[in-house]
Design a protein around this motif. Structure first.
Motif, mmCIF file in Angstrom:
data_model
loop_
_atom_site.group_PDB
_atom_site.id
_atom_site.type_symbol
_atom_site.label_atom_id
_atom_site.label_comp_id
_atom_site.label_asym_id
_atom_site.label_seq_id
_atom_site.Cartn_x
_atom_site.Cartn_y
_atom_site.Cartn_z
ATOM 1 N N PRO A 105 -10.473 39.917 38.038
ATOM 2 C CA PRO A 105 -9.145 39.752 38.635
ATOM 3 C C PRO A 105 -8.135 40.823 38.221
ATOM 4 O O PRO A 105 -7.322 41.254 39.029
ATOM 5 C CB PRO A 105 -8.703 38.376 38.126
ATOM 6 C CG PRO A 105 -9.969 37.654 37.850
ATOM 7 C CD PRO A 105 -10.934 38.701 37.362
ATOM 8 N N ARG A 106 -8.201 41.251 36.965
ATOM 9 C CA ARG A 106 -7.239 42.272 36.531
ATOM 10 C C ARG A 106 -7.494 43.595 37.257
ATOM 11 O O ARG A 106 -6.552 44.287 37.641
ATOM 12 C CB ARG A 106 -7.330 42.480 35.020
ATOM 13 C CG ARG A 106 -6.389 43.563 34.507
ATOM 14 C CD ARG A 106 -6.304 43.609 33.015
ATOM 15 N NE ARG A 106 -5.506 44.748 32.575
ATOM 16 C CZ ARG A 106 -5.176 44.983 31.309
ATOM 17 N NH1 ARG A 106 -5.572 44.144 30.352
ATOM 18 N NH2 ARG A 106 -4.460 46.040 30.987
ATOM 19 N N ASN A 207 0.367 45.219 33.675
ATOM 20 C CA ASN A 207 0.738 44.745 32.343
ATOM 21 C C ASN A 207 1.629 43.507 32.444
ATOM 22 O O ASN A 207 1.378 42.486 31.791
ATOM 23 C CB ASN A 207 1.470 45.870 31.601
ATOM 24 C CG ASN A 207 1.738 45.536 30.142
ATOM 25 O OD1 ASN A 207 1.023 44.755 29.515
ATOM 26 N ND2 ASN A 207 2.794 46.131 29.604
ATOM 27 N N LEU A 208 2.664 43.605 33.276
ATOM 28 C CA LEU A 208 3.576 42.472 33.434
ATOM 29 C C LEU A 208 2.890 41.295 34.119
ATOM 30 O O LEU A 208 3.036 40.142 33.691
ATOM 31 C CB LEU A 208 4.803 42.899 34.245
ATOM 32 C CG LEU A 208 5.817 41.792 34.579
ATOM 33 C CD1 LEU A 208 6.351 41.147 33.300
ATOM 34 C CD2 LEU A 208 6.956 42.355 35.414
ATOM 35 N N ALA A 209 2.135 41.566 35.154
ATOM 36 C CA ALA A 209 1.488 40.492 35.897
ATOM 37 C C ALA A 209 0.410 39.797 35.064
ATOM 38 O O ALA A 209 0.247 38.573 35.138
ATOM 39 C CB ALA A 209 0.878 41.043 37.185
ATOM 40 N N TRP A 210 -0.322 40.566 34.287
ATOM 41 C CA TRP A 210 -1.465 40.014 33.555
ATOM 42 C C TRP A 210 -1.055 39.350 32.251
ATOM 43 O O TRP A 210 -1.541 38.276 31.901
ATOM 44 C CB TRP A 210 -2.471 41.123 33.283
ATOM 45 C CG TRP A 210 -3.803 40.611 32.792
ATOM 46 C CD1 TRP A 210 -4.289 40.649 31.528
ATOM 47 C CD2 TRP A 210 -4.792 39.964 33.586
ATOM 48 N NE1 TRP A 210 -5.516 40.066 31.471
ATOM 49 C CE2 TRP A 210 -5.864 39.637 32.728
ATOM 50 C CE3 TRP A 210 -4.877 39.635 34.934
ATOM 51 C CZ2 TRP A 210 -7.004 38.992 33.180
ATOM 52 C CZ3 TRP A 210 -6.017 38.984 35.387
ATOM 53 C CH2 TRP A 210 -7.058 38.671 34.512
ATOM 54 N N HIS A 211 -0.126 39.980 31.519
ATOM 55 C CA HIS A 211 0.230 39.464 30.187
ATOM 56 C C HIS A 211 1.503 38.623 30.190
ATOM 57 O O HIS A 211 1.694 37.815 29.280
ATOM 58 C CB HIS A 211 0.414 40.629 29.202
ATOM 59 C CG HIS A 211 -0.828 41.415 28.957
ATOM 60 N ND1 HIS A 211 -1.910 40.921 28.260
ATOM 61 C CD2 HIS A 211 -1.172 42.669 29.325
ATOM 62 C CE1 HIS A 211 -2.867 41.833 28.206
ATOM 63 N NE2 HIS A 211 -2.441 42.912 28.848
ATOM 64 N N GLU A 217 1.944 44.692 26.544
ATOM 65 C CA GLU A 217 1.409 45.772 25.724
ATOM 66 C C GLU A 217 2.434 46.901 25.670
ATOM 67 O O GLU A 217 3.055 47.240 26.679
ATOM 68 C CB GLU A 217 0.113 46.311 26.319
ATOM 69 C CG GLU A 217 -1.010 45.292 26.380
ATOM 70 C CD GLU A 217 -2.238 45.826 27.105
ATOM 71 O OE1 GLU A 217 -3.326 45.275 26.890
ATOM 72 O OE2 GLU A 217 -2.096 46.799 27.880
ATOM 73 N N ALA A 218 2.603 47.499 24.506
ATOM 74 C CA ALA A 218 3.558 48.596 24.372
ATOM 75 C C ALA A 218 3.119 49.805 25.189
ATOM 76 O O ALA A 218 3.937 50.505 25.792
ATOM 77 C CB ALA A 218 3.708 48.982 22.900
ATOM 78 N N LYS A 219 1.811 50.038 25.208
ATOM 79 C CA LYS A 219 1.254 51.139 25.995
ATOM 80 C C LYS A 219 0.120 50.597 26.857
ATOM 81 O O LYS A 219 -1.046 50.637 26.467
ATOM 82 C CB LYS A 219 0.734 52.252 25.068
ATOM 83 C CG LYS A 219 1.842 52.942 24.279
ATOM 84 C CD LYS A 219 1.288 54.082 23.432
ATOM 85 C CE LYS A 219 2.406 54.795 22.688
ATOM 86 N NZ LYS A 219 1.886 55.915 21.860
ATOM 87 N N PRO A 220 0.451 50.084 28.023
ATOM 88 C CA PRO A 220 -0.569 49.462 28.881
ATOM 89 C C PRO A 220 -1.608 50.464 29.344
ATOM 90 O O PRO A 220 -1.322 51.647 29.506
ATOM 91 C CB PRO A 220 0.244 48.912 30.062
ATOM 92 C CG PRO A 220 1.473 49.744 30.088
ATOM 93 C CD PRO A 220 1.785 50.076 28.662
ATOM 94 N N HIS A 221 -2.826 49.982 29.554
ATOM 95 C CA HIS A 221 -3.913 50.839 29.999
ATOM 96 C C HIS A 221 -4.595 50.205 31.204
ATOM 97 O O HIS A 221 -4.457 49.011 31.447
ATOM 98 C CB HIS A 221 -4.938 51.037 28.877
ATOM 99 C CG HIS A 221 -5.610 49.764 28.457
ATOM 100 N ND1 HIS A 221 -4.986 48.803 27.667
ATOM 101 C CD2 HIS A 221 -6.850 49.268 28.743
ATOM 102 C CE1 HIS A 221 -5.820 47.797 27.479
ATOM 103 N NE2 HIS A 221 -6.936 48.036 28.116
ATOM 104 N N LEU A 222 -5.301 51.030 31.940
ATOM 105 C CA LEU A 222 -6.047 50.566 33.111
ATOM 106 C C LEU A 222 -7.489 50.304 32.705
ATOM 107 O O LEU A 222 -8.078 51.086 31.960
ATOM 108 C CB LEU A 222 -5.994 51.613 34.224
ATOM 109 C CG LEU A 222 -4.579 51.952 34.743
ATOM 110 C CD1 LEU A 222 -4.625 53.220 35.581
ATOM 111 C CD2 LEU A 222 -4.023 50.798 35.560
ATOM 112 N N ILE A 223 -8.076 49.220 33.236
ATOM 113 C CA ILE A 223 -9.459 48.910 32.886
ATOM 114 C C ILE A 223 -10.438 49.350 33.964
ATOM 115 O O ILE A 223 -11.638 49.427 33.727
ATOM 116 C CB ILE A 223 -9.649 47.402 32.608
ATOM 117 C CG1 ILE A 223 -9.471 46.598 33.907
ATOM 118 C CG2 ILE A 223 -8.708 46.915 31.528
ATOM 119 C CD1 ILE A 223 -9.926 45.145 33.783
#
Length: 228
Positions: A105-106, A207-211, A217-223
């Motif tokens: 989903p993410r 980042n906002l939608a998932w967490h 996260e301070a430094k969001p990343h893409l999976i």
């Protein structure tokens, strides 16, 4: 042939002995070619000036034709505008729904965010037209209705995910509208500022939608596999 105009390179001698080039012969457009030309010109003008400020006279002048030609193909400015809007809506919907291929989903959320930002970047004129309120009641839709269509696609995915996690699947439509609306409004803002870079915007959206705000996260990343 130069710029779609057939030319004859031979010349006719003048009485004084000087050669005069023959007049160029214009290649006549087919009906389909003329229609496409008018659509592209209308799309550009509607994006730059809006519906009200664009006239049939200006569209015809840009195409090098008379006003009746525009009426013949579209019945007027309203008809041309409706076709432009319909084409852009279908293009954006196809790009977003076609991007939803991942299982996680993410990553699906990442793909949807990238698809919208891709559309804004690659079809800027089209997006500018879509985000304006349509002045035509009989128009084929609006940006709000398009976002609703996309949310419906996301709703099915969220519903399955909610059910597997023990959440109420009836809430999936609410969350789908919230998620898609967040991405769409951010896209409208990014349309003009174009900062930060596309991948960073997508990462922060996810980042906002998932967490949520509590777990940002301070430094969001893409999976996902896509990083730009």
């Amino acid at each position: 042939m130069i710029d779609g105009v057939a030319t004859d390179s031979s010349s006719t001698p003048s009485p004084g002995g000087e050669a005069k080039p023959r007049r160029a012969r214009r290649t006549r457009m087919t009906g389909a070619e003329r229609r496409q030309q008018l659509l592209e010109i209308g799309r550009t003008l509607f994006a730059a000036k809006g519906f009200e400020a664009t006239s049939v006279e200006e569209i015809a002048a840009k195409a090098g034709v008379s006003k009746p030609v525009v009426y013949e193909h579209f019945g007027g400015k309203e008809g041309l505008y409706a076709v432009v809007v319909d084409r852009e809506m279908r293009r954006l919907l196809d790009m977003v729904t076609g991007s939803l291929t991942a299982g996680h989903p993410r990553e699906l959320l990442e793909q949807a965010a990238f698809a919208l930002l891709d559309y804004i970047e690659e079809h800027t004129d089209g997006f500018r037209i879509l985000v304006r309120d349509s002045p035509i009641p009989q128009s084929t839709g609006s940006f709000a209705s398009l976002i609703s269509d996309i949310a419906t696609q996301v709703e099915d995915i969220l519903g399955r995910e909610f059910k597997s996690r023990g959440f109420d699947p009836k809430l999936a439509p609410l969350y789908a509208q919230a998620l898609v609306g967040m991405v769409a409004l951010t896209g409208q803002w990014w349309l003009d500022v174009r900062r930060p870079k596309k991948a960073e915007v997508a990462a922060h959206l996810v980042n906002l939608a998932w967490h949520g705000l509590d777990g940002l996260e301070a430094k969001p990343h893409l999976i996902g596999r896509r990083k730009s």
